[in-house]
Motif scaffolding. Structure first.
Motif, PDB file in Angstrom:
ATOM      1  N   ALA A  56       0.830  -1.200   0.000  1.00 16.04           N
ATOM      2  CA  ALA A  56       0.000   0.000   0.000  1.00 16.04           C
ATOM      3  C   ALA A  56       0.869   1.256   0.000  1.00 16.04           C
ATOM      4  CB  ALA A  56      -0.932   0.001   1.208  1.00 16.04           C
ATOM      5  N   ARG A  57       1.949   1.236   0.760  1.00 16.38           N
ATOM      6  CA  ARG A  57       2.844   2.406   0.814  1.00 16.38           C
ATOM      7  C   ARG A  57       3.489   2.642  -0.551  1.00 16.38           C
ATOM      8  NH1 ARG A  57       6.313   5.195   4.377  1.00 16.38           N
ATOM      9  NH2 ARG A  57       6.896   7.070   3.203  1.00 16.38           N
ATOM     10  N   VAL A  58       3.946   1.590  -1.193  1.00 13.65           N
ATOM     11  CA  VAL A  58       4.581   1.741  -2.499  1.00 13.65           C
ATOM     12  C   VAL A  58       3.572   2.249  -3.518  1.00 13.65           C
ATOM     13  CG1 VAL A  58       5.651   0.479  -4.419  1.00 13.65           C
ATOM     14  CG2 VAL A  58       6.417   0.072  -2.078  1.00 13.65           C
ATOM     15  N   ARG A  59       2.339   1.748  -3.475  1.00 10.62           N
ATOM     16  CA  ARG A  59       1.317   2.217  -4.413  1.00 10.62           C
ATOM     17  C   ARG A  59       1.039   3.705  -4.224  1.00 10.62           C
ATOM     18  NH1 ARG A  59      -1.111  -2.873  -3.417  1.00 10.62           N
ATOM     19  NH2 ARG A  59      -2.602  -1.979  -1.947  1.00 10.62           N
ATOM     20  N   ARG A  60       1.024   4.163  -2.961  1.00  8.64           N
ATOM     21  CA  ARG A  60       0.819   5.592  -2.709  1.00  8.64           C
ATOM     22  C   ARG A  60       1.987   6.419  -3.265  1.00  8.64           C
ATOM     23  NH1 ARG A  60      -1.357   3.781   2.153  1.00  8.64           N
ATOM     24  NH2 ARG A  60       0.606   4.099   3.255  1.00  8.64           N
ATOM     25  N   LEU A  61       3.191   5.901  -3.085  1.00  6.92           N
ATOM     26  CA  LEU A  61       4.360   6.600  -3.611  1.00  6.92           C
ATOM     27  C   LEU A  61       4.313   6.678  -5.138  1.00  6.92           C
ATOM     28  CD1 LEU A  61       7.194   5.206  -1.310  1.00  6.92           C
ATOM     29  CD2 LEU A  61       6.312   7.551  -1.357  1.00  6.92           C
ATOM     30  N   LEU A  62       3.869   5.602  -5.780  1.00  3.44           N
ATOM     31  CA  LEU A  62       3.769   5.609  -7.237  1.00  3.44           C
ATOM     32  C   LEU A  62       2.712   6.599  -7.716  1.00  3.44           C
ATOM     33  CD1 LEU A  62       4.097   1.797  -8.028  1.00  3.44           C
ATOM     34  CD2 LEU A  62       5.794   3.574  -8.459  1.00  3.44           C
ATOM     35  N   THR A  63       1.613   6.706  -6.970  1.00  2.00           N
ATOM     36  CA  THR A  63       0.583   7.689  -7.311  1.00  2.00           C
ATOM     37  C   THR A  63       1.138   9.110  -7.184  1.00  2.00           C
ATOM     38  OG1 THR A  63      -1.183   6.199  -6.588  1.00  2.00           O
ATOM     39  CG2 THR A  63      -1.703   8.559  -6.702  1.00  2.00           C
ATOM     40  N   ASP A  64       1.912   9.330  -6.125  1.00  2.00           N
ATOM     41  CA  ASP A  64       2.535  10.639  -5.936  1.00  2.00           C
ATOM     42  C   ASP A  64       3.546  10.928  -7.053  1.00  2.00           C
ATOM     43  OD1 ASP A  64       3.330  13.024  -4.171  1.00  2.00           O
ATOM     44  OD2 ASP A  64       5.245  11.960  -4.383  1.00  2.00           O
ATOM     45  N   LEU A  65       4.306   9.923  -7.449  1.00  3.27           N
ATOM     46  CA  LEU A  65       5.282  10.107  -8.514  1.00  3.27           C
ATOM     47  C   LEU A  65       4.599  10.444  -9.843  1.00  3.27           C
ATOM     48  CD1 LEU A  65       7.843   7.327  -7.614  1.00  3.27           C
ATOM     49  CD2 LEU A  65       8.400   9.743  -8.012  1.00  3.27           C
ATOM     50  N   ARG A  66       3.455   9.817 -10.089  1.00  4.09           N
ATOM     51  CA  ARG A  66       2.724  10.153 -11.318  1.00  4.09           C
ATOM     52  C   ARG A  66       2.337  11.627 -11.315  1.00  4.09           C
ATOM     53  NH1 ARG A  66      -1.663  11.137 -14.251  1.00  4.09           N
ATOM     54  NH2 ARG A  66      -2.159   9.783 -16.062  1.00  4.09           N
ATOM     55  N   ALA A  67       1.860  12.103 -10.180  1.00  7.24           N
ATOM     56  CA  ALA A  67       1.461  13.503 -10.085  1.00  7.24           C
ATOM     57  C   ALA A  67       2.657  14.429 -10.296  1.00  7.24           C
ATOM     58  CB  ALA A  67       0.816  13.770  -8.730  1.00  7.24           C
ATOM     59  N   ARG A  68       3.790  14.067  -9.738  1.00  2.00           N
ATOM     60  CA  ARG A  68       4.992  14.896  -9.884  1.00  2.00           C
ATOM     61  C   ARG A  68       5.517  14.864 -11.320  1.00  2.00           C
ATOM     62  NH1 ARG A  68       7.235  16.455  -4.943  1.00  2.00           N
ATOM     63  NH2 ARG A  68       6.175  15.527  -3.139  1.00  2.00           N
ATOM     64  N   GLU A  69       5.457  13.693 -11.954  1.00  2.00           N
ATOM     65  CA  GLU A  69       5.890  13.596 -13.347  1.00  2.00           C
ATOM     66  C   GLU A  69       5.009  14.464 -14.253  1.00  2.00           C
ATOM     67  OE1 GLU A  69       8.206  11.631 -15.108  1.00  2.00           O
ATOM     68  OE2 GLU A  69       9.142  10.596 -13.426  1.00  2.00           O
ATOM     69  N   THR A  70       3.707  14.384 -14.079  1.00  2.00           N
ATOM     70  CA  THR A  70       2.805  15.149 -14.947  1.00  2.00           C
ATOM     71  C   THR A  70       2.907  16.652 -14.665  1.00  2.00           C
ATOM     72  OG1 THR A  70       0.979  14.705 -13.409  1.00  2.00           O
ATOM     73  CG2 THR A  70       1.201  13.245 -15.295  1.00  2.00           C
TER      74      THR A  70
END
Length: 324
Positions: free
Chosen positions: A287-301
């Motif tokens: 769950a923590r990694v999935r949240r980090l990946l969601t945050d990374l998507r937002a930062r990339e975009t």
């Protein structure tokens, strides 16, 4: 086994093929091949090659793997920008790889080869099998001269058997190597570098982002952990590219620290995914990694949204080609 058979060449840091250890020092996971290629390109006349070697930003995924890869269009964009002929060569068997290496050496070309870090002076020497790369300065059936620009930036001669071991361990993917067949035939301006990069990004960004979304969904559906170190490596080298392009437009230079921050966050996410240390607060690691990946998507975009309007202007320009 291991490093005991290597001897330091008396040639110093410059090989008979003219490749010097210009770009040296620590490289994080999945980036040492760019350091090696940059040293070869520098010798061939591409000044500041370490900041030009990775004009690629994106994601790729095979649809059924824990590994999320970078955009990985650096070779085609690099070649188009500078009229180079950089190639990655993969081989089904070691015999095929060795024949190709000997042929490349006959043409007096250095190349970058993936090896097993267990076999060279490194933190993994004699301890752990980890993929690494070295510059091969010379190659004969009974010996090879290698230059490890990260760990030991001086030519070392190893026996043919030792070299075979480092090139054939299962951690090495398809015995692959990188070679640049000739010097750059175009003196690309910063405008041309920005334009070619921008055109590639414009063609692929939307599809790449969709691949990233599909990857995140697949991880959740299959309960798998992320392997994203390669994405972090690409962002690290993009920080160098945008620092260079900052000489052209301050908006690019302003974005460089954001790429560096993204790189660190990708590596942090990868480290958490593979760590055996319990996650605080009772949360599941997945769950923590999935949240980090969601945050990374937002930062990339967000970063793409900042730099694309500037890049798009260069993508639409036609510049004069300066041939050597």
């Amino acid at each position: 086994m291991g490093v005991v058979s290597g001897t330091v060449s008396s040639m110093g840091v410059v090989s008979g093929m003219g490749v010097a250890a210009v770009h040296t020092g620590f490289q994080p996971l999945a980036t040492c091949h760019w350091q090696g290629v940059a040293n070869i390109l520098e010798a061939q006349g591409l000044a500041g090659a370490d900041r030009k070697v990775c004009p690629s930003w994106g994601f790729s995924w095979d649809g059924n793997s824990t590994v999320l890869r970078r955009g990985d269009r650096w070779i085609e964009t690099l070649n188009a920008t500078h009229e180079l002929d950089v190639r990655r060569m993969d081989f089904a068997t070691w015999d095929e790889a060795e024949a190709a290496e000997l042929s490349i050496a006959e043409r007096k070309l250095a190349f970058v080869a993936e090896i097993d870090a267990f076999e060279v002076h490194s933190e993994y020497a004699g301890r752990e099998h980890v993929a690494h790369t070295v510059v091969v300065l010379d190659r004969r059936p009974d010996a090879a001269t290698i230059l490890d620009t990260m760990n030991r930036p001086e030519p070392v001669v190893v026996s043919g058997e030792h070299y075979r071991r480092m090139r054939t361990h299962p951690c090495v993917e398809a015995h692959h190597l990188y070679v640049s067949s000739h010097p750059p035939r175009r003196e690309a301006t910063l405008e041309e570098i920005a334009a070619t990069f921008a055109r590639s990004l414009g063609r692929h960004w939307a599809d790449d982002l969709a691949r990233f979304d599909a990857y995140r969904a697949w991880l959740g559906e299959n309960g798998e952990m992320a392997d994203v170190t390669r994405v972090g490596g690409e962002r690290l080298y993009l920080a160098g590219l945008f620092t260079l392009l900052g000489e052209l437009d301050e908006a690019f230079g302003d974005a460089a620290p954001s790429f560096l921050s993204l790189s660190r966050r990708w590596y942090l996410t990868h480290g958490l995914a593979i760590s055996a240390v319990p996650v605080a607060g009772g949360r599941s690691r997945e769950a923590r990694v999935r949240r980090l990946l969601t945050d990374l998507r937002a930062r990339e975009t967000e970063l793409h949204g900042r730099v694309w309007p500037v890049l798009e202007r260069y993508a639409a320009t036609t510049t004069t080609r300066h041939r050597r």
